[in-house]
Design a protein around this motif. Structure first.
Motif, short mmCIF file in Angstrom:
data_model
loop_
_atom_site.label_atom_id
_atom_site.label_comp_id
_atom_site.label_asym_id
_atom_site.label_seq_id
_atom_site.Cartn_x
_atom_site.Cartn_y
_atom_site.Cartn_z
N LEU A 46 3.16 -31.75 17.53
CA LEU A 46 1.95 -32.44 17.96
C LEU A 46 1.22 -33.07 16.78
N VAL A 50 4.47 -36.87 20.73
CA VAL A 50 4.33 -36.82 22.18
C VAL A 50 5.15 -37.92 22.87
N TRP A 68 5.87 -26.83 22.26
CA TRP A 68 5.11 -27.63 21.31
C TRP A 68 4.55 -26.79 20.18
#
Length: 183
Positions: A46, A50, A68
Motif C-alpha cells: 500500500l 492498489v 496487503w
C-alpha cells in the motif's frame, strides 16, 4: 483522470492505460505458467500498488488470495531514511505459502529488499516480486525481480497508483510530473 485533465502538470507521458494493461496481461501469463497447480498469495504494498494489484488479480486465471501491507522508509520526506517501519501488517499466515509481492515501482530497492527478507523469515515456501516499474539508475541495492514491467528513467512519475502529495493516483496512465509542481 485523463492526461488532458492535468496536462499542465505533466512533462512527458510514459505509458498509456492500454500499454499498462498489455504489460500486466503479459506478466500474468508468465505468472500463470510459473504457479500452475499452486495457490499464490498476492501481497500488495500500500498504497501505490492498489491499481497494479487490482488489475493483476483480475487478469490472472489461477487461484489466488490477496493480502496487503503498508511499509514506510520515507517518513514525511522524499528521500528514503533507510529505516523500514510496518504501518499495516499482513492478516495471513505465510508458513508454506507461495508469496508474490506486488509493487508499483522500485526506486532504491532498500524497502523491497527488507520486505522480501521479512516475508521469507515468516516461513513462506517462496517469495517473488512483481513490479510494474523499475528505476535502474536509482538502485542502491540489488533486488531480484522475477516479473518486471517497464524500466523507466530516474524521474518523478505519477499515475496508476503513483502519487505526489496524494494527488494523481487516479491518472489512468503513467507520466513524468513537471518539476514546477513539486519544486
Amino acid at each position: 483522470m485523463e492526461f488532458s485533465d492535468v496536462e499542465n502538470d505533466i512533462a512527458e507521458v510514459l505509458y498509456t492505460e492500454q500499454e499498462i494493461h498489455a504489460k500486466i496481461a503479459e506478466l500474468s501469463r508468465r505468472i500463470e505458467v510459473d504457479y500452475a497447480g499452486e495457490k499464490v498469495l498476492l501481497v500488495g504494498v500500500l498504497r501505490g500498488a492498489v491499481m497494479v494489484m487490482a488489475d493483476l488479480a483480475r487478469e490472472l486465471t489461477i487461484p489466488i488470495e490477496m493480502d496487503w501491507m503498508a511499509v514506510s522508509s520515507y517518513g514525511s520526506g522524499t528521500q528514503s531514511s533507510g529505516v523500514v517501519r510496518i504501518l499495516k501488517d499482513l492478516d495471513t499466515d505465510l508458513h508454506g505459502r507461495h508469496v508474490l509481492i506486488v509493487e508499483d515501482i522500485i526506486d532504491s530497492g532498500l524497502t523491497l529488499s527488507w520486505l522480501r527478507g521479512n516475508l521469507e523469515s515468516r516461513g513462506a515456501a517462496s517469495v517473488e516480486i512483481c513490479a510494474l516499474l523499475r528505476k535502474p539508475e536509482a538502485a542502491k541495492v540489488v533486488v531480484d525481480v522475477k516479473y518486471e514491467g517497464f524500466q523507466i528513467p530516474n524521474a518523478f512519475v505519477v499515475g496508476y497508483g503513483l502519487d505526489f502529495a496524494e494527488q494523481y493516483r487516479n491518472l489512468r496512465g503513467i507520466a513524468v510530473l513537471a518539476p514546477h509542481v513539486y519544486a
